[in-house]
Design a protein around this motif. Structure first.
Motif, PDB file in Angstrom:
ATOM      1  N   THR A  26     116.567  93.040 111.655  1.00 12.68           N
ATOM      2  CA  THR A  26     116.668  91.673 112.171  1.00 12.68           C
ATOM      3  C   THR A  26     116.970  90.702 111.040  1.00 12.68           C
ATOM      4  O   THR A  26     117.819  89.814 111.173  1.00 12.68           O
ATOM      5  N   LEU A  27     116.283  90.863 109.905  1.00 11.90           N
ATOM      6  CA  LEU A  27     116.546  90.007 108.751  1.00 11.90           C
ATOM      7  C   LEU A  27     117.972  90.192 108.245  1.00 11.90           C
ATOM      8  O   LEU A  27     118.548  89.288 107.633  1.00 11.90           O
ATOM      9  N   GLY A  28     118.538  91.375 108.503  1.00 12.20           N
ATOM     10  CA  GLY A  28     119.918  91.625 108.115  1.00 12.20           C
ATOM     11  C   GLY A  28     120.930  91.063 109.092  1.00 12.20           C
ATOM     12  O   GLY A  28     122.142  91.130 108.838  1.00 12.20           O
ATOM     13  N   TRP A  63     121.621  92.128 112.230  1.00 13.01           N
ATOM     14  CA  TRP A  63     122.357  93.183 112.930  1.00 13.01           C
ATOM     15  C   TRP A  63     122.368  92.951 114.445  1.00 13.01           C
ATOM     16  O   TRP A  63     121.435  92.361 115.003  1.00 13.01           O
ATOM     17  N   PRO A  64     123.377  93.496 115.139  1.00  9.09           N
ATOM     18  CA  PRO A  64     123.361  93.497 116.609  1.00  9.09           C
ATOM     19  C   PRO A  64     122.162  94.298 117.127  1.00  9.09           C
ATOM     20  O   PRO A  64     121.671  95.206 116.440  1.00  9.09           O
ATOM     21  N   LEU A  65     121.723  93.992 118.331  1.00 10.67           N
ATOM     22  CA  LEU A  65     120.523  94.624 118.879  1.00 10.67           C
ATOM     23  C   LEU A  65     120.663  96.145 118.976  1.00 10.67           C
ATOM     24  O   LEU A  65     119.716  96.874 118.664  1.00 10.67           O
ATOM     25  N   ALA A  66     121.815  96.637 119.403  1.00 10.02           N
ATOM     26  CA  ALA A  66     121.990  98.076 119.547  1.00 10.02           C
ATOM     27  C   ALA A  66     121.806  98.791 118.211  1.00 10.02           C
ATOM     28  O   ALA A  66     121.182  99.852 118.140  1.00 10.02           O
ATOM     29  N   ASP A  67     122.334  98.207 117.137  1.00  6.23           N
ATOM     30  CA  ASP A  67     122.182  98.808 115.811  1.00  6.23           C
ATOM     31  C   ASP A  67     120.738  98.725 115.340  1.00  6.23           C
ATOM     32  O   ASP A  67     120.218  99.656 114.719  1.00  6.23           O
ATOM     33  N   ARG A  68     120.073  97.603 115.624  1.00  2.00           N
ATOM     34  CA  ARG A  68     118.657  97.468 115.256  1.00  2.00           C
ATOM     35  C   ARG A  68     117.822  98.560 115.921  1.00  2.00           C
ATOM     36  O   ARG A  68     116.945  99.161 115.297  1.00  2.00           O
TER      37      ARG A  68
END
Length: 343
Positions: free
Chosen positions: A266-268, A270-275
């Motif tokens: 999340t801090l990076g 990223w899209p939700l799917a990747d997270r």
């Protein structure tokens, strides 16, 4: 650590010394002695989240209570000296014993037996005036914590998990605290219990009404999540998890590794799917080793998996190809794993 934004991750909670037994042929029964094939030890409880976060290179600050016994001293040395976690908000309590948990791993799960007393300092005492932090990783429960409101008001994003309710009453009042949270990450049993829903999908819909980001973990069945701030919905299926071909040694702390990984992603931005995929992968890698805290893979473990396994498998390389742009050029040194006997 930036003086204005503070730590990347702020944590508080109960610390344990974990002793993990693995390689049981069957569960123990009263009056019977069983010899296990493996054993490991190390810090546990809130340390699971702290170590997992620190191994992603995040500035991690932990407020907890250490006993002035061997177990407390040992855990402090590992967390501060070995893992580089800031313990300036923590306290050592004279005459108080560090809680000890024996984890018995069997059949892809574990049973826990714990000895300990209530901590002599509450979380609100430790964080009466919470310092600035980008995120906070917390376990919420029946007891409301005043520091959470102060931290949220100051702009800290609260990522919350919740513990098992031993009474199985699943009081919905616990969910009142979600108004302070950015994200909530329970497992499917907890989510359905506290919402009264009859399926993870129904529980997710209910939780999405209470917090911007709702995530439900399902163990070997994967995870499902919704992010109201971006309108994203994502799922990792049981098929996706099976493709990882994970050999489960010890499931202790897997949910904590998932949570810390989700915060890092999340801090990076990223899209939700990747997270979600990243967090499931990290949790899966962690269960292949003993103990929750010191089994966390960190960037080094993710990088090693990608180089040796993920990038060499057509299916996995499609699913986790996003890692090529996300793994740091220098993933850091190999993490310290707990000393273990053969399993």
């Amino acid at each position: 650590m930036d003086e204005e934004t503070g730590a990347d991750v702020l944590l508080t909670g109960l610390l344990f010394y974990d002793l993990v037994l693995t390689g049981l042929g069957k569960p123990p029964t009263p009056g019977e002695e069983i010899w296990t094939r493996g054993m490991g030890c190390g810090p546990g409880g809130i340390a699971n989240l702290a170590v997992a976060a620190a191994r992603y290179g995040l500035d991690t600050s932990l407020a907890t209570v250490f006993g002035d016994d061997y177990y407390g001293t040992h855990c402090r040395e590992i967390l501060a000296g070995q893992e580089g976690i800031d313990l300036s908000l923590s306290r050592t309590a004279a005459g108080w014993d560090t809680p000890v948990t024996v984890s018995i791993a069997h059949d892809h799960d574990r049973a826990l037996v714990t000895h300990g007393r209530e901590p002599v300092h509450t979380q609100d005492e430790l964080l009466h005036d919470p310092p600035p932090a980008r995120t906070a990783l917390v376990h919420i429960g029946a007891e409301h914590q005043e520091w959470l409101g102060k931290a949220a008001a100051a702009g800290t994003l609260i990522f919350a998990d919740i513990g098992w309710d031993p009474t199985e009453q699943w009081s919905g009042e616990v969910l009142d605290q979600l108004s302070l949270c950015h994200a909530f990450l329970p497992n499917d049993t907890e989510a359905m219990g506290y919402t009264g829903a009859d399926s993870p999908a129904a529980a997710l819909a209910r939780l999405a009404e209470l917090t911007p980001v709702a995530v439900i973990t399902r163990g070997r069945a994967g995870a499902v999540a919704v992010d109201q701030t971006t309108g994203e919905h994502a799922e990792v299926s049981a098929h996706d998890m099976a493709a990882l071909d994970i050999d489960v040694v010890d499931a202790t702390g897997a949910g904590d590794v998932f949570g810390a990984s989700f915060v890092a992603a999340t801090l990076g931005g990223w899209p939700l799917a990747d997270r979600l995929r990243f967090s499931c992968l990290a949790a899966g890698l962690s269960v292949q080793r003993h103990t929750g805290a010191l089994a966390a893979p960190g960037w080094y473990g993710i990088d090693q998996w990608w180089r040796t396994t993920g990038s060499n498998d057509p299916g996995l390389s499609r699913t986790y190809g996003f890692l090529t742009d996300r793994i740091p050029a220098d993933p850091g040194p190999a993490p310290h794993h707990p000393p273990v006997t053969p399993r």
